[in-house]
Design a protein around this motif. Structure first.
Motif, PDB file in Angstrom:
ATOM      1  N   LYS A 143      -5.754   7.181  18.128  1.00 34.59           N
ATOM      2  CA  LYS A 143      -6.773   6.369  18.818  1.00 34.59           C
ATOM      3  C   LYS A 143      -7.302   5.335  17.832  1.00 34.59           C
ATOM      4  O   LYS A 143      -7.676   5.664  16.701  1.00 34.59           O
ATOM      5  N   ILE A 144      -7.357   4.095  18.282  1.00 34.98           N
ATOM      6  CA  ILE A 144      -7.701   2.993  17.378  1.00 34.98           C
ATOM      7  C   ILE A 144      -8.799   2.139  17.988  1.00 34.98           C
ATOM      8  O   ILE A 144      -8.684   1.658  19.118  1.00 34.98           O
ATOM      9  N   LYS A 145      -9.851   1.947  17.220  1.00 38.23           N
ATOM     10  CA  LYS A 145     -10.908   1.006  17.602  1.00 38.23           C
ATOM     11  C   LYS A 145     -10.796  -0.213  16.693  1.00 38.23           C
ATOM     12  O   LYS A 145     -11.004  -0.114  15.480  1.00 38.23           O
ATOM     13  N   LEU A 146     -10.468  -1.343  17.279  1.00 39.02           N
ATOM     14  CA  LEU A 146     -10.348  -2.579  16.514  1.00 39.02           C
ATOM     15  C   LEU A 146     -11.716  -3.247  16.432  1.00 39.02           C
ATOM     16  O   LEU A 146     -12.239  -3.737  17.423  1.00 39.02           O
ATOM     17  N   LYS A 147     -12.299  -3.280  15.238  1.00 33.83           N
ATOM     18  CA  LYS A 147     -13.570  -3.967  15.039  1.00 33.83           C
ATOM     19  C   LYS A 147     -13.343  -5.444  14.740  1.00 33.83           C
ATOM     20  O   LYS A 147     -14.245  -6.268  14.869  1.00 33.83           O
ATOM     21  N   ASP A 148     -12.150  -5.734  14.300  1.00 36.40           N
ATOM     22  CA  ASP A 148     -11.732  -7.099  13.983  1.00 36.40           C
ATOM     23  C   ASP A 148     -10.413  -7.348  14.709  1.00 36.40           C
ATOM     24  O   ASP A 148      -9.462  -6.585  14.535  1.00 36.40           O
ATOM     25  N   HIS A 221      -6.347 -13.119  21.627  1.00 35.85           N
ATOM     26  CA  HIS A 221      -7.121 -13.571  20.475  1.00 35.85           C
ATOM     27  C   HIS A 221      -8.389 -12.753  20.258  1.00 35.85           C
ATOM     28  O   HIS A 221      -8.953 -12.738  19.160  1.00 35.85           O
ATOM     29  N   ALA A 222      -8.852 -12.056  21.317  1.00 32.50           N
ATOM     30  CA  ALA A 222     -10.071 -11.247  21.205  1.00 32.50           C
ATOM     31  C   ALA A 222      -9.779  -9.804  20.830  1.00 32.50           C
ATOM     32  O   ALA A 222     -10.685  -8.981  20.759  1.00 32.50           O
ATOM     33  N   GLY A 223      -8.513  -9.480  20.617  1.00 39.22           N
ATOM     34  CA  GLY A 223      -8.146  -8.114  20.251  1.00 39.22           C
ATOM     35  C   GLY A 223      -8.020  -7.183  21.430  1.00 39.22           C
ATOM     36  O   GLY A 223      -8.136  -5.964  21.271  1.00 39.22           O
ATOM     37  N   LYS A 224      -7.783  -7.718  22.606  1.00 35.32           N
ATOM     38  CA  LYS A 224      -7.624  -6.912  23.816  1.00 35.32           C
ATOM     39  C   LYS A 224      -6.143  -6.805  24.179  1.00 35.32           C
ATOM     40  O   LYS A 224      -5.390  -7.775  24.057  1.00 35.32           O
ATOM     41  N   PHE A 352      -1.274  -2.101  11.742  1.00 35.22           N
ATOM     42  CA  PHE A 352      -2.733  -2.004  11.738  1.00 35.22           C
ATOM     43  C   PHE A 352      -3.239  -2.115  10.310  1.00 35.22           C
ATOM     44  O   PHE A 352      -2.671  -1.528   9.386  1.00 35.22           O
ATOM     45  N   TYR A 353      -4.326  -2.888  10.141  1.00 34.85           N
ATOM     46  CA  TYR A 353      -4.810  -3.227   8.800  1.00 34.85           C
ATOM     47  C   TYR A 353      -6.233  -2.717   8.568  1.00 34.85           C
ATOM     48  O   TYR A 353      -7.129  -2.945   9.363  1.00 34.85           O
ATOM     49  N   LYS A 354      -6.396  -2.050   7.452  1.00 35.93           N
ATOM     50  CA  LYS A 354      -7.682  -1.478   7.072  1.00 35.93           C
ATOM     51  C   LYS A 354      -8.635  -2.561   6.580  1.00 35.93           C
ATOM     52  O   LYS A 354      -9.837  -2.490   6.784  1.00 35.93           O
TER      53      LYS A 354
END
Length: 354
Positions: A143-148, A221-224, A352-354
């Motif tokens: 499960k991934i939450k993209l904050k950026d 572009h919004a990470g969706k 995916f990037y930290k």
């Protein structure tokens, strides 16, 4: 001689007589005078007193005004500080209240996955790893939450026809995690991405309308997560994908199960799988299922994964390339068990990037 001296003295005395007389007159007839004879002292004193009183009165008024202004500034400062403090408290409360539904929703969807055995948290994303073992197959959920929005990208070899393993892509790009992405087609000893592929907001080999159950999936572009079947370029352009790849078939759309074509239910029936989906809060869920081979006797069926994703509350879900292509890399290690015994080189990877 004596006579001459006497004459001289007489002449000298006669010459001085007028001056001596004038001096005597001035001494005897000396007029008396006071400063008041020339200056009206009464008028000057009255004028000075009036002006002094006026200035004194003005100074007293200025002092009173300064005291009142200082007091007003002090009250205004106190009111400002109180208002600022109150507003800060209200903002904090509003922030907490606004976050509550998101927190409650996250707890609800996470509880269906179980307890994560690994977690990665940074300013750009949060990754949680879970084990998936319903009995008929084994795998892993991420499960991934993209904050950026830029915390997820797609890797594509710069030279057409080249491919690499997910581990190679992760290391080459400095990512913290990665999975295999779209399908591919082999030609002339080279491996090319299947159908419509977008990289850095541009079509790699032009747009191809969806056919034979193919779909496109990627990120805007919004990470969706954006995806589905697109029969004309303008319909995909409107979603402004930043990257994405193609495979088959769509599993869920708008929270509803889609019809899985009969041929994909049995070709193969069971297999190692990689699927990607999103929750209504735009968190991503990736499931990678282990399997021993691609003969259809191990792994999961598409219907099983479709039902699993539906129960987990996923809104949209897409089946990515599976079989020996399925790979899950986290923290520089291979998490799953590739059916080939080693990672398969493929053209596209989601990183995916930290």
């Amino acid at each position: 001689m004596i006579t001459s001296v006497k004459m001289v003295n007489r002449l000298f005395m006669l010459g001085l007589a007028p001056f001596v007389g004038l001096v005597l007159c001035m001494l005897l007839i000396r007029p008396s005078f006071e400063p008041g004879d020339f200056i009206d002292s009464g008028l000057a004193e009255e004028t000075v007193t009036t002006q002094t009183q006026a200035i004194s009165h003005e100074l007293a008024g200025a002092k009173e005004a300064a005291v009142q202004t200082s007091s007003s500034i002090k009250r205004t400062t106190q009111l400002y500080n109180q208002t600022t403090s109150t507003m800060s408290t209200l903002v904090q409360k509003a922030t907490v209240q606004a976050a509550r539904p998101e927190k409650i929703y996250n707890q609800r969807i996470s509880s269906k996955l179980g307890v994560p055995f690994e977690r990665i948290d940074s300013d750009r994303l949060t990754i949680e790893l879970y084990r998936v073992n319903p009995g008929t197959y084994k795998g892993y959920a991420m499960k991934i939450k993209l904050k950026d929005p830029t915390a997820m990208k797609m890797a594509l070899a710069s030279e057409p026809g080249r491919s690499e393993t997910t581990m190679q892509a992760v290391r080459r790009n400095g990512a913290i995690a990665g999975i295999n992405a779209g399908g591919f087609a082999d030609s002339g000893g080279k491996r090319y991405p299947l159908s419509t592929t977008v990289m850095d907001g541009k079509y790699v080999n032009g747009f191809q309308a969806s056919f034979k159950d193919l779909f496109f999936v990627g990120l805007d572009h919004a990470g969706k997560l954006v995806g589905g079947k697109f029969f004309d370029k303008s319909s995909l352009d409107r979603l402004q994908p930043q990257f994405g790849a193609t495979f088959v078939p769509v599993l869920l759309q708008n929270g509803q199960k889609t019809v899985i074509p009969a041929k994909w239910k049995v070709s193969p029936k069971r297999a190692p799988r990689t699927v990607i989906g999103n929750y209504k809060d735009d968190q991503l869920l990736i499931i990678v299922v282990d399997g021993y081979n691609e003969a259809g006797s191990s792994g999961a069926t598409l219907e099983e994964l479709q039902g699993r994703l539906y129960k987990l509350g996923v809104v949209d879900a897409y089946n990515l390339d599976g079989g020996g292509s399925s790979s899950l890399i986290v923290n520089n290690r291979v998490v799953n068990n590739p059916s080939d015994g080693s990672l398969r080189p493929v053209p596209t990877h989601f990183l995916f990037y930290k």
